[in-house]
Design an enzyme around this catalytic site. Structure first.
Site, PDB file in Angstrom:
ATOM      1  CD  GLU A 241      -2.949   1.074   2.305  1.00  0.00           C
ATOM      2  OE1 GLU A 241      -3.752   0.127   2.246  1.00  0.00           O
ATOM      3  OE2 GLU A 241      -2.983   1.943   3.193  1.00  0.00           O
ATOM      4  NE  ARG A 267      -4.049  36.264 -14.500  1.00  0.00           N
ATOM      5  CZ  ARG A 267      -5.083  37.093 -14.503  1.00  0.00           C
ATOM      6  NH1 ARG A 267      -5.950  37.108 -15.531  1.00  0.00           N
ATOM      7  NH2 ARG A 267      -5.266  37.915 -13.490  1.00  0.00           N
ATOM      8  CD  GLN A 278      15.037  34.026 -11.166  1.00  0.00           C
ATOM      9  OE1 GLN A 278      15.228  34.722 -10.163  1.00  0.00           O
ATOM     10  NE2 GLN A 278      15.974  33.781 -12.048  1.00  0.00           N
TER      11      GLN A 278
END
Ligand code: FAD
Length: 386
Positions: A241, A267, A278
């Site tokens: 798991e 955008r 940056q």
């Protein structure tokens, strides 16, 4: 060393990712009937039984390939909760039956669990026993050819829809680690009752509930492994798991990272795409670094499982790295989207789905304890031998 998947695996990954994208959209609310339909569809794709041998109806895949397909499932669908449910079923329930079940148990249960007909749930956690799994109160007492189980389980994934429960109970309270036993208990067994599904922060596509056991009589031949061998069954299932389940998060992170890069390129503010600043591009590089390094640790752990390694370190490191990376990647993806990031969407969904990953399969603090112990540090585990 080879970092490529073979052609068959790549084809299966592409098919599962496309299946998840087309057939497993994020549901608005949990609906048990729709969940079961989706489960059957996933069963047709072989997804719910990847790591089960073909002789018992599975795909017969090892840990690396099973993880690769889980990653594809997480990549294709935003419903990480569904992928989580599939993984809990497969790695915490079916794998223990594969490893510890009798031939009769495997033939009886694995085919229907691998086909999608049946769903499994694993219960060890109790209200008073979370990280301290040896503090379980659920008891199992042998009465003739049956064990009678009394107690209850908390936070059981898939409980509201499960057909079969893998339940850990105390058969010898004086034996500590060797006092736990695993049982296979079918839904509908008198004395087994499931509570109402929890309302969780994320993973809404995965139902979780308490399980109550009141004078629940389980045939003695439904013991999984040996009496007193429950902790060994649990440890083996957690290795799978902590490795393969978390691959679903790798897929989800890749999907969100890709859409974040696209967003940063589109955008514009101050007359240029925000990806040109940056502060934004470095954040994306950090996201990439976290994902890629967590991914390497996860496949390293899966490779070890396939080689028969049974240490706690590699799966623990994989679990730690992936869950922490997923939370941070969700936060970063929201930040880069600005106000749009706090609206409903894949960035906030990833964050909500990632938060529980630091808790389940053993909290991240417990992983660090385990790894420290393997390094020869920290308090010794309380082991009382017979
Ligand atoms: C979404 C979800 C699904 C789950 N599914 C299942 C399931 O299918 N089956 C199942 O059995 N369980 C399941 N769990 C339960 C999960 O395994 C437990 O929540 C987990 O083991 C932690 O136990 P707890 O919540 O009782 O926390 P506690 O053990 O009470 O811990 C509380 C806090 O104390 C810290 N802590 C405790 N002990 C130590 C220590 N020794 N050293 C350092 N820190 C410590 C923990 O890290 C944690 O931050 C699920 C949980 C979640 C959130």
């Amino acid at each position: 060393m080879n970092f490529d998947f073979d052609t068959d695996t790549e084809e299966m990954r592409a098919a599962i990712s496309a299946f998840a994208r087309d057939k497993l959209p994020c549901p608005d609310a949990f609906d048990p009937v729709a969940f079961r339909e989706r489960w059957l569809l996933a069963g047709e794709q072989g997804v719910v039984g990847t790591a089960v041998p073909e002789a018992y109806g599975g795909l017969g895949l090892g840990a690396v390939t099973a993880a690769a397909l889980m990653e594809a499932l997480g990549h294709g669908s935003e419903d990480t909760g569904f992928a989580f449910s599939v993984a809990a079923h497969l790695f915490a329930c079916l794998r223990p039956v594969v490893e510890f079940g009798t031939e009769e148990q495997k033939r009886h249960w694995l085919p229907r669990l691998s086909s999608g007909e049946w769903i499994a749930a694993h219960g060890i956690t109790e209200p008073e026993a979370g990280s301290d799994a040896l503090a379980l109160r659920t008891s199992a007492k042998l009465r003739g050819d049956h064990y009678v189980l009394n107690g209850g389980k908390a936070f059981t994934t898939n409980a509201p829809v499960a057909d079969l429960f893998v339940v850990q109970a105390v058969t010898d309270p004086s034996a500590g680690f060797f006092g736990l036993t695993s049982f296979l208990v079918e839904a509908g067994t008198p004395g087994l009752r499931v509570g109402r599904p929890y309302d969780k922060v994320g993973l809404h596509g995965s139902p979780t509930a308490d399980v109550y056991l009141e004078d629940c009589a389980v045939p003695a031949d439904h013991v999984l492994g040996t009496e007193g061998g429950g902790a060994a069954v649990f440890s083996a299932s957690m290795a799978w798991e902590r490795t393969c389940l978390f691959a679903a998060y790798l897929g989800a992170m890749r999907r969100v990272l890709d859409s974040t890069v696209e967003f940063a390129g589109l955008r514009e503010q101050f007359g240029m795409p925000i990806g040109g600043f940056q502060a934004v591009s470095h954040r994306i590089v950090d996201m990439t670094l976290r994902l890629e390094s967590a991914r390497l640790l996860l496949y390293r752990a899966a490779w070890g499982l396939d080689r028969g390694e049974r240490d706690e370190v590699a799966p623990g490191l994989a679990k730690l790295a992936v869950s922490e990376a997923a939370v941070q990647l969700g936060l970063d993806a929201m930040q880069i989207r600005g106000a749009l990031g706090v609206l409903s969407g894949e960035a906030e969904t990833l964050l909500r789905d990632a938060l529980p990953a630091r808790i389940f399969s053993g909290t991240n603090d417990i992983q660090k304890n385990n790894i420290a112990r393997a390094l020869g540090l920290g308090p010794k585990r309380r082991v009382r031998r017979r």
